[in-house]
Design an enzyme around this catalytic site. Sequence first.
Site, PDB file in Angstrom:
ATOM      1  CG  HIS A 271      -1.758  -1.240   1.316  1.00 23.46           C
ATOM      2  ND1 HIS A 271      -2.929  -1.407   0.607  1.00 23.46           N
ATOM      3  CD2 HIS A 271      -1.578  -2.392   2.023  1.00 23.46           C
ATOM      4  CE1 HIS A 271      -3.435  -2.598   0.873  1.00 23.46           C
ATOM      5  NE2 HIS A 271      -2.643  -3.222   1.726  1.00 23.46           N
TER       6      HIS A 271
ATOM      7  CB  THR B  95      13.435  -6.151   3.369  1.00 25.05           C
ATOM      8  OG1 THR B  95      14.807  -6.124   3.800  1.00 25.05           O
ATOM      9  CG2 THR B  95      12.544  -6.515   4.554  1.00 25.05           C
TER      10      THR B  95
END
Length: 203
Positions: free
Chosen positions: A114, A164
């Site tokens: 998002h 990540t």
Amino acid sequence: MTQYERMIKGLLYDPGDPEIMNEQVPFLKKLSEFNSLKPDQQEEKQQYMHEVFASCGDNCYIEIPLHANWGGHHLHLGNNVYMNFNTTLVDDGHIYIGDRVMFGPNVTITTASHPIDPELRSRNLQYNEDVWIDDNVWIGAGVIIMPGIHIGKNSVIGAGSIVTRDIPENVVAFGNPCRVRREISERDRIFFYKDEKIDWENL
């Protein structure tokens, strides 16, 4: 441009759009049926994987339950892939998995994210970034793989890691965030665990 077209193009979009939901919900219903299969219903499991997944190679096995936003509809499996219990796939984007890849239990792969901007988030917008896992990778228990990640062939991701950033080929990586700790070496052909030797002559 429709919200579904925006999703396909990798733009910000509304995942609750009725057109998208009409596409998505039937796959979730099929996934519910898949997770209700008995252990001896292997033929039905294979049928689901080949019908619903974007692609599925030979000799793939998934322990139930499987959790997936699109039921695995955006999942691409190579050959000889094994996924242990409670694999979670946020497969709004595509997930590409090569040959001979192993997952420990409770692995999560997420392609959806998002925007940071609070106004955009308040509108429930999201975007998707595809994930690639190359051949012969071992993903340990409880690993979380973030959107857009590429893991190179033969690498090992240690249990509990949060990935990540991209991981290169032929390394052992672990931690939060996941970092490369060492290369896979000749020592790994001598010892399988600490100082316990591999008995190659009997294998």
